[in-house]
Design an enzyme around this catalytic site. Sequence first.
Site, PDB file in Angstrom:
ATOM      1  N   GLY A 310       0.818  -1.206   0.000  1.00  0.00           N
ATOM      2  CA  GLY A 310       0.000   0.000   0.000  1.00  0.00           C
ATOM      3  C   GLY A 310       0.855   1.261   0.000  1.00  0.00           C
ATOM      4  N   SER A 311       0.392   2.262   0.708  1.00  0.00           N
ATOM      5  CA  SER A 311       1.066   3.569   0.678  1.00  0.00           C
ATOM      6  C   SER A 311       2.422   3.575   1.364  1.00  0.00           C
ATOM      7  CB  SER A 311       0.156   4.630   1.308  1.00  0.00           C
ATOM      8  OG  SER A 311      -1.010   4.802   0.531  1.00  0.00           O
ATOM      9  N   THR A 312       2.770   2.530   2.120  1.00  0.00           N
ATOM     10  CA  THR A 312       4.110   2.486   2.701  1.00  0.00           C
ATOM     11  C   THR A 312       5.175   2.355   1.610  1.00  0.00           C
ATOM     12  OG1 THR A 312       4.055   0.073   2.982  1.00  0.00           O
ATOM     13  CG2 THR A 312       3.233   1.413   4.812  1.00  0.00           C
TER      14      THR A 312
END
Length: 628
Positions: A310-312
């Site tokens: 995801g956004s990590t």
Amino acid sequence: MFTRRALMLGAGKGVLLTGLAARMYYLQVLESDRYRTLADENRISHRLLPPPRGLVTDRFGAPLAVNRQNYHIMIVREQTPDVRRTLEILDQIIELGPDTIERVERDVSRRRSFVPVTVRDNLTWDEVARVGVNAPDLPGLIIDAGRSRDYPEGPHLAHTLGYVAAVSEKELTGDPLLELPGFTIGKSGVEKVYDLALRGTAGTSQVEVNALGRVIRELEREEGESGNTVVMTLDLDLQRFANQRLSGQESASAVVMDIHNGEVLALSSHPTYDPNAFTNGISHKLWNNLVNNPYAPLSNKAVNGTYAPGSTFKMCVALAGLEAGIITPNQKFFCNGHLDLGNARFHCWKRGGHGWVDMHDSLKHSCDVYYYEISQKIGIDRIAAMAHKLGLGEDTGIDLPNERSGLIPTKDWKEIQLGKRWQGGETLIASIGQGYVLSTPLQLCTMTARLASGKAVRPHLTRDHVTPEGVTSREAEEFPELQVSRANLARIRDSMNGVTNEIRGTGYGSRIKIKGMEMAGKSGTSQVRRITMRERQTTGVIGNDELPWKYRDHALFVAFAPVENPRYACAVVVEHGGGGSSVAGPIVRDLLQKAQELQSARQGISAANLPNSAHLRPTSGNNNENEG
């Protein structure tokens, strides 16, 4: 004629007697030493003695895996008039059950009458006492003491330590130790990786036996050498706290690591199991419950669980753009809530968009459109190269079995593996950590440690180098530089600081409020189902709370602390947990705060004396923003 025949008969007898005498001389004089040795070998039996298994401790010497005295009861057939009657009486004193009685009767019938057969292992002292009191009514029973593996922390370290169990047929390698009755070897975790070093060296016993193999007496005994002690990098206090914080989730994992030396301080996977159940012989019912559990308690999710990051993953994409010189930190892109590519529309998590955002704000607010834009300029191959540089898509080298390498896709990978060309839309999806991109929690923690330190840190679980030959001190390892601009790394770290410590940052509600202990991080929420255009236009995107557990988003959060002088990195993944900032963020906050408070306490500094100190409690953060 009679005399001639007598002479011939006598001569023949003389030849035979001479041959017999010569043969006797050969056997009794010339070969006497050889046959004396053979006779001794028939009389003296050499037997192996299993050595004590090596201990496992945490970094401060707290015992994690030890050997405890184990009482077991055996029966000798020739010493009891009725085996079944004896077992039935024993069943009234300590529980055996019909299956055990049948198994013992079967084993007794297959062995010689004087060979002991184990009836039951792991007797409690109370059971030993009851059997001893009733010994006159239990002819043929023997109570013996041995050693068995014990894990004092039980489920707290099951996935890291692993467990030992009896040797299976396919594991027999010719080592006579493995053929000893009751001998156990490591089956998973550290017990498996360092099994040879933990086994030790076998002892020997010389016993005198008769022609039937019955032991008459022991002539000589030499105890073996116990296995090496393995000192782990884990901090038991932090490990217990990590397990406690994950216990409220159906399925989750967490890793805390020292960014300077790669020592893993806590590695937790939930739900867990009790490794002592395997040491004592696990029942079919318990085994089936573990295997069929939908939350997979036997799996070490921190090492072999793979998830879309995801956004990590956005720090990796931003750093790739900065290093390639394709974007600048101040360059802005406009986010109106979506980006069109061909006839496909790619949405930002924020329906109305974020407006004009630069790199700092793109991470702070987790703007998807920003990364759609720059990924088209960078290309998937450059993103993949940076991901590998940060430790994604490859084994970390952690000393645990069955580590999974995750996946960082490239154009060539898709061509080779799937036989299809890479599509531009797939680059956009990969830029926000979705699509083919997969990583483990340990890899995400490694990525965070490398961003914080600027070095190619590699995680490990033991404080020494452990080999079958012995244990040697681990020299302070100097990890190589990442070959990435320090200025660009500083910009990424500053943006991560904005996520947690600037108002309206997606992780602001999960910040550490103690001055000097602040963390910098990044939230992530990865989808596990496809959201259709019809759903967006009619009912709107269905919230996680309204979906069955298995269709909810994964919640992720990565961070390092303290911000000013980074020391610890942490990654948490909560399967189907929902929002990364609201679910995984508070867990990361508590773990990093706990790690720093433990360090301060051990250095003689009370955390209560620090300004603005807050009591650690497992609460959820209330964020001003969420992210997709």
